[in-house]
Design an enzyme around this catalytic site. Sequence first.
Site, PDB file in Angstrom:
ATOM      1  N   GLY A   1       0.603  -1.111   0.002  1.00 21.46           N
ATOM      2  CA  GLY A   1      -0.064  -0.028   0.121  1.00 21.46           C
ATOM      3  C   GLY A   1       0.956   1.397  -0.075  1.00 21.46           C
ATOM      4  O   GLY A   1       0.339   2.201  -0.317  1.00 21.46           O
ATOM      5  N   PHE A   2       2.000   1.139   0.562  1.00 19.76           N
ATOM      6  CA  PHE A   2       2.754   2.347   0.595  1.00 19.76           C
ATOM      7  C   PHE A   2       4.092   2.201  -0.180  1.00 19.76           C
ATOM      8  O   PHE A   2       5.128   3.198   0.224  1.00 19.76           O
ATOM      9  CB  PHE A   2       3.435   2.648   2.246  1.00 19.76           C
ATOM     10  CG  PHE A   2       2.001   3.039   2.832  1.00 19.76           C
ATOM     11  CD1 PHE A   2       1.665   4.395   2.714  1.00 19.76           C
ATOM     12  CD2 PHE A   2       1.404   2.295   3.778  1.00 19.76           C
ATOM     13  CE1 PHE A   2       0.570   4.698   3.494  1.00 19.76           C
ATOM     14  CE2 PHE A   2       0.341   2.679   4.444  1.00 19.76           C
ATOM     15  CZ  PHE A   2      -0.047   3.951   4.180  1.00 19.76           C
ATOM     16  N   GLY A   3       4.339   1.204  -1.177  1.00 16.40           N
ATOM     17  CA  GLY A   3       5.601   1.428  -1.891  1.00 16.40           C
ATOM     18  C   GLY A   3       5.807   0.007  -2.641  1.00 16.40           C
ATOM     19  O   GLY A   3       5.218  -1.010  -2.390  1.00 16.40           O
ATOM     20  N   ARG A   4       7.071   0.029  -3.138  1.00 17.76           N
ATOM     21  CA  ARG A   4       7.461  -1.120  -3.933  1.00 17.76           C
ATOM     22  C   ARG A   4       8.613  -1.785  -3.151  1.00 17.76           C
ATOM     23  O   ARG A   4       9.599  -0.996  -2.518  1.00 17.76           O
ATOM     24  CB  ARG A   4       7.955  -0.992  -5.277  1.00 17.76           C
ATOM     25  CG  ARG A   4       6.574  -0.879  -6.157  1.00 17.76           C
ATOM     26  CD  ARG A   4       7.222  -0.234  -7.762  1.00 17.76           C
ATOM     27  NE  ARG A   4       6.270   0.073  -8.627  1.00 17.76           N
ATOM     28  CZ  ARG A   4       5.766  -1.137  -9.491  1.00 17.76           C
ATOM     29  NH1 ARG A   4       6.774  -1.988  -9.574  1.00 17.76           N
ATOM     30  NH2 ARG A   4       4.876  -0.845 -10.227  1.00 17.76           N
TER      31      ARG A   4
ATOM     32  N   ASP B   1      -1.421  -3.026  11.699  1.00 16.74           N
ATOM     33  CA  ASP B   1      -1.596  -3.582  10.482  1.00 16.74           C
ATOM     34  C   ASP B   1      -1.345  -4.949  10.746  1.00 16.74           C
ATOM     35  O   ASP B   1      -0.437  -5.582   9.691  1.00 16.74           O
ATOM     36  CB  ASP B   1      -1.111  -2.796   9.528  1.00 16.74           C
ATOM     37  CG  ASP B   1      -1.776  -3.113   8.010  1.00 16.74           C
ATOM     38  OD1 ASP B   1      -2.812  -3.599   7.883  1.00 16.74           O
ATOM     39  OD2 ASP B   1      -1.270  -2.876   6.981  1.00 16.74           O
TER      40      ASP B   1
END
Length: 690
Positions: free
Chosen positions: A375-378, A492
């Site tokens: 969700g926040f990057g690769r 999470d």
Amino acid sequence: MSSSSVLPIHKKLLSISLCVCVILAIGVKVDGSAGTTAADQFVYSGFSGADVTLDGAAAVTPSGLLELTNGTLRQKAHAIHPAPLRFREPRNGTASARSFSTSFVFGILCPDPDACGHGIVLFVAPGSYDLSAAFPSQYIGLVNATTNGDKGDHLFGVELDTDQNNEFRDIDGNHVGIDVDGLVSVSSASAGYYDDRGGGVFRNLTLASGEATQVWVDYDGDRKQIDVTMAPLKMAKPSRPLLSTAYDLSTVLTDVACVGFSSATGSFNSRHYVLGWSFAMDGPAPAIDISKLPRLPRFGPKHRAKLAEIVPPVATAGFILAVGAIAVLLVRRRLRYTELREDWEVEFGPHRFSYKDLFNATEGFRNKNLLGVGGFGRVYKGVLPVSKTEIAVKKVSHDSKQGVKEFIAEVVSIGRLQHRNLVHLLGYCRRKGELLLVYEYMSNGSLDKHLYDASDDVPILDWDKRFMIIKGIAAGLLYLHEEWEKVIIHRDIKASNVLLDKDMDGRLGDFGLARLYDHGANPHTTHVVGTIGYLAPELGRTSKATPLTDVFAFGVFILEVTCGQRPIKQTSNGNQLLLVDWVVDHWHKGSLTDTVDARLHGRYNIGEAYLVLKIGLLCSHPLSSMRPSMHQVMKYLNGDMPPPELNPTLQNFETLALMQNEGFDSYIMSYPSSVATMTTMSNVLGEVIT
């Protein structure tokens, strides 16, 4: 003989140190301050010119101190008497351990005695024992998570531990323990002594006081008795030992073994010293000449004579840094992220990597090295050019609404965490608009791949591995909630955020949504974030994440791992059903174990499966007050306490679960909504849970 004659061993040759010990002639003598003794005894009254085998951070100072660690973080060190000793001899047709006695004087220096390293261990080990795999953390440089407790190690030790670790069942952060084949002590006591001059009253000692202290260890081979005694330096040996334990070391020690010290700093600034040491078989250890012992150093300003050597290079370095800082500031004005503060990097930041090294490590962030997209990057796999260390590099997405904020939260949260069930953050990098985090590489990928990937190259996880992963993540959450210096709420917890190392041990990662607050304080209300299916019902009403909302997500995680089902199931008619509701339904029908992953084909421990399903339902209870803490969960999983019976209020679970569709930020929802939000229903639910 000068101090330069001490035998140094490179860190990569740790395993050689004990092997060398085995092949050295037993007739080695000790010279200089150590005197000359027989092959089965020795004495070091100071270590100047002593022939001691050293490795890791260990060194002999010019004054004759045996310095095990010098204050550098995550160091381990070993100092070993080079001549092997025969610890067992034939007696009545069997090999019995001989009596032996040893004494040593030590000192531990810490700026803060309440935040010290991990102490010292006097150990006896076979010459073949490999120290290179030992961890420089709570394992005190002697064992690691795999070898700890392995009876094949044939280890005996006496630990002086300045840190409390629940995984070893330590009694406190200032104790002495008798260890056999690991760091879970067979007997331990808070550091101190029984004062003969005061009528035998017990007096406490602080291991990290910075004062020299003497320890005596005696083993009676006839009575199979181990005694450990300690007292301040220059005080006679107390008549009553601190520890006295019956244990037959004939089952532990090998015929020939080596004796030495091990130490580690972990994540705290500390220094460990040995001032003198003596040893003897079948008799009392020779007396250490107290008058010849070197003095311990002190924390504080250096001697005036050293200032002339220190000030010029420091001033030069300061000037260079000042010029560099000015240059950086001028350049940063033209950069896009000039508004970012740098103060937090000094206080919290781990090692900073150069962008060039990370670019080369990932081959320019090529797609073939792409491990996944979150969700926040690769995330990319890489290999550092010099050390050849495998790493995982996470690049935060530019279009992420909270990219910078979540990046800083992750660095601050896990940059200083040290636990075997948490993914270790190695460092970070910032360049222009790019934000990068560098982790240790987890070779077996994320847990959800092993639960749901049907390809032939990903084997089905057997029950033993699933149970081990559940216990590991529980231990990691207990550390975050109760054992670290602050409370960390992960927010999470899910299978895709659990990574598996080469041993298939579970590591909780991705702290981008984590929140910190002080123990005893109340968490602040914030935006509801997380993943649908794992969110506690009360979040839709209060928007306040707490340890118990993490417990709820962990309960769903347990059910997910046990059942092999995602948190939201697709029914045969196309509708959606929460996994928790499905398991509750089976509980009502008396068929709880029917929910266990069918791909296991019945090959699982029924008792363990029933236990974790029960714990999963308890943790995911709709009423937060009915959920256990992670401390209680660990007791349930370890069999130290039976879990309570399931509460009939679980009948309301399916209705209460509707709250998961109220008030959650849409951008974090990984699953579509299963039912519509109903204001009238939420009002009824509010009355039920208050």
